[in-house]
Design an enzyme around this catalytic site. Structure first.
Site, mmCIF file in Angstrom:
data_model
loop_
_atom_site.group_PDB
_atom_site.id
_atom_site.type_symbol
_atom_site.label_atom_id
_atom_site.label_comp_id
_atom_site.label_asym_id
_atom_site.label_seq_id
_atom_site.Cartn_x
_atom_site.Cartn_y
_atom_site.Cartn_z
ATOM 1 N N ARG A 64 -8.639 4.490 1.532
ATOM 2 C CA ARG A 64 -8.267 5.313 2.488
ATOM 3 C C ARG A 64 -6.646 5.696 2.042
ATOM 4 N NH1 ARG A 64 -9.012 2.968 8.042
ATOM 5 N NH2 ARG A 64 -8.195 4.893 8.593
ATOM 6 N N GLN A 99 -1.794 7.668 16.672
ATOM 7 C CA GLN A 99 -2.744 6.749 16.275
ATOM 8 C C GLN A 99 -3.044 6.499 14.504
ATOM 9 O OE1 GLN A 99 -5.877 6.195 19.586
ATOM 10 N NE2 GLN A 99 -5.033 8.397 19.810
ATOM 11 N N ASN A 100 -2.409 7.716 13.934
ATOM 12 C CA ASN A 100 -2.794 7.842 12.649
ATOM 13 C C ASN A 100 -2.213 6.935 12.056
ATOM 14 O OD1 ASN A 100 -4.633 9.562 13.865
ATOM 15 N ND2 ASN A 100 -3.491 11.566 12.934
ATOM 16 N N HIS A 117 -0.658 2.365 15.595
ATOM 17 C CA HIS A 117 -1.596 1.614 15.194
ATOM 18 C C HIS A 117 -1.106 1.153 13.677
ATOM 19 C CE1 HIS A 117 -4.957 3.086 17.992
ATOM 20 N NE2 HIS A 117 -4.204 2.268 18.288
HETATM 21 P P1 OAD Z 1 -11.624 9.307 16.528
HETATM 22 O O1 OAD Z 1 -12.274 9.473 15.062
HETATM 23 O O2 OAD Z 1 -12.228 8.331 17.378
HETATM 24 O O3 OAD Z 1 -11.760 10.675 17.075
HETATM 25 C C1 OAD Z 1 -11.362 11.876 16.447
HETATM 26 C C2 OAD Z 1 -11.324 12.706 17.584
HETATM 27 O O4 OAD Z 1 -10.825 14.161 16.710
HETATM 28 C C3 OAD Z 1 -12.563 13.163 17.989
HETATM 29 O O5 OAD Z 1 -12.579 13.345 19.573
HETATM 30 C C4 OAD Z 1 -12.889 14.800 17.339
HETATM 31 O O6 OAD Z 1 -13.637 15.416 18.325
HETATM 32 C C5 OAD Z 1 -11.592 15.231 17.349
HETATM 33 N N1 OAD Z 1 -11.365 16.214 16.120
HETATM 34 C C6 OAD Z 1 -11.975 16.359 15.032
HETATM 35 N N2 OAD Z 1 -11.460 17.099 14.495
HETATM 36 C C7 OAD Z 1 -10.618 17.805 15.090
HETATM 37 C C8 OAD Z 1 -9.772 19.006 14.888
HETATM 38 N N3 OAD Z 1 -9.754 19.721 13.763
HETATM 39 N N4 OAD Z 1 -9.112 19.288 15.928
HETATM 40 C C9 OAD Z 1 -8.836 18.740 16.986
HETATM 41 N N5 OAD Z 1 -9.608 17.436 17.230
HETATM 42 C C10 OAD Z 1 -10.379 17.178 16.404
HETATM 43 O O7 OAD Z 1 -10.078 9.018 16.211
HETATM 44 P P2 OAD Z 1 -8.760 8.619 17.090
HETATM 45 O O8 OAD Z 1 -9.285 8.840 18.592
HETATM 46 O O9 OAD Z 1 -7.732 8.642 16.594
HETATM 47 O O10 OAD Z 1 -7.908 2.273 15.806
HETATM 48 O O11 OAD Z 1 -9.307 6.929 17.057
HETATM 49 C C11 OAD Z 1 -8.542 6.017 17.908
HETATM 50 C C12 OAD Z 1 -8.373 4.701 17.071
HETATM 51 O O12 OAD Z 1 -9.884 4.329 17.106
HETATM 52 C C13 OAD Z 1 -7.928 4.753 15.762
HETATM 53 O O13 OAD Z 1 -6.329 4.970 15.484
HETATM 54 C C14 OAD Z 1 -8.568 3.500 15.013
HETATM 55 C C15 OAD Z 1 -9.868 3.640 15.671
HETATM 56 O O14 OAD Z 1 -10.702 2.662 15.787
HETATM 57 C C16 OAD Z 1 -7.691 1.183 15.115
HETATM 58 O O15 OAD Z 1 -7.902 1.148 13.834
HETATM 59 C C17 OAD Z 1 -6.863 0.200 15.907
#
Ligand code: OAD
Length: 248
Positions: A64, A99-100, A117
């Protein structure tokens, strides 16, 4: 909405993996493809998984990391840089909370980013705590070995069950509480405490905006839910701010 953004004295933007999707970085829930399809992310992103199989866990994170370094910031990252410069240029506050772990916001030019994170690009020794930036190619040995003490090194990301980086959530919550506009972008809004920041902003009286390709648990709570891609919607918002069009 554009007018409120234009007037805001303080804007907080929180991003998740969807903000990097158009850079080709898989979202967290899409990350396990190909050879990795048989693994559950929850079983790789934990201290227990690292203790059980450090080679497997660091191999996944190193891939990654290499992929993140090869990716380029997209139009959404760039629009946030323009938004920050615009707000700060007129004396306002702009806080980007992410969170990225890919550092694409910083590479696009965003400053003062709060990394809730942690990051894939800085690894630390689990024995002596020494930290080092990792911006080279794939690591030769996994887990990598600490040059100072010979201990195993791990990525500087937050795993499930671990504390967030010191002070990061506190600073983000202070800004969310006092801001005029809070935007939640490309996050599934299911992982706490990050997912709770939008509620802090709502309680503080902010206008809230979500940009997401799909509906999330936050969609029904925000003032404006914009369905679509952040790499398309954000540049359009900033374009309207820049040309002074307030009809949206
Ligand atoms: P997720 O993978 O859970 O969610 C990604 C979100 O982005 C989803 O709701 C999609 O619908 C949306 N999405 C995808 N492509 C998109 C685009 N081009 N434009 C807008 N939205 C889009 O990712 P996170 O919410 O970041 O934590 O996940 C949160 C945390 O869960 C991460 O930081 C990680 C994970 O477990 C840890 O590792 C602690």
């Amino acid at each position: 909405m554009i007018e409120a953004l234009d007037r805001a004295e303080s804007i907080v933007v929180m991003t998740g993996a969807g903000a990097s999707a158009e850079s080709g970085v898989p979202t967290f829930r899409d990350a396990l493809t190909g050879l990795w399809a048989k693994y559950d992310p929850m079983e790789l992103a934990t201290p227990q998984a690292f203790a059980r199989d450090a080679e497997l866990v660091t191999r996944w994170y190193d891939r990654r990391r290499v992929d993140a370094l090869a990716a380029q910031p997209n139009a959404g990252h760039e629009a946030l840089v323009r938004m920050q410069r615009r707000v700060e240029g007129r004396g306002g506050r702009f806080t980007l909370v992410t969170q990225n772990v890919d550092r694409l916001h910083q590479r696009a030019g965003s400053t003062g980013v709060i990394e809730l994170h942690g990051t894939l690009l800085r690894w630390r020794c689990v024995r002596c705590g020494e930290e080092r930036d990792e911006s080279g190619g794939a690591m030769a040995s996994l887990p990598p070995v600490c040059a100072s003490c010979g201990g195993a090194r791990r990525p500087g990301v937050v795993w499930f069950g671990e504390a967030l980086p010191e002070g990061a959530m506190e600073r983000a919550a202070i800004e969310a509480e006092r801001c005029d506009v809070f935007m939640t972008i490309g996050t599934s809004s299911v992982v706490y405490p990050a997912a709770g920041l939008v509620d802090v902003a709502i309680r503080g009286g902010a206008m809230t905006v979500e940009i997401n390709a799909e509906a999330t648990p936050a969609t029904g709570r925000v003032t404006h839910a914009l369905a679509g891609r952040s790499g398309e919607i954000l540049p359009e918002i900033v374009r309207r701010l820049e040309v002074g069009r307030h009809d949206a």
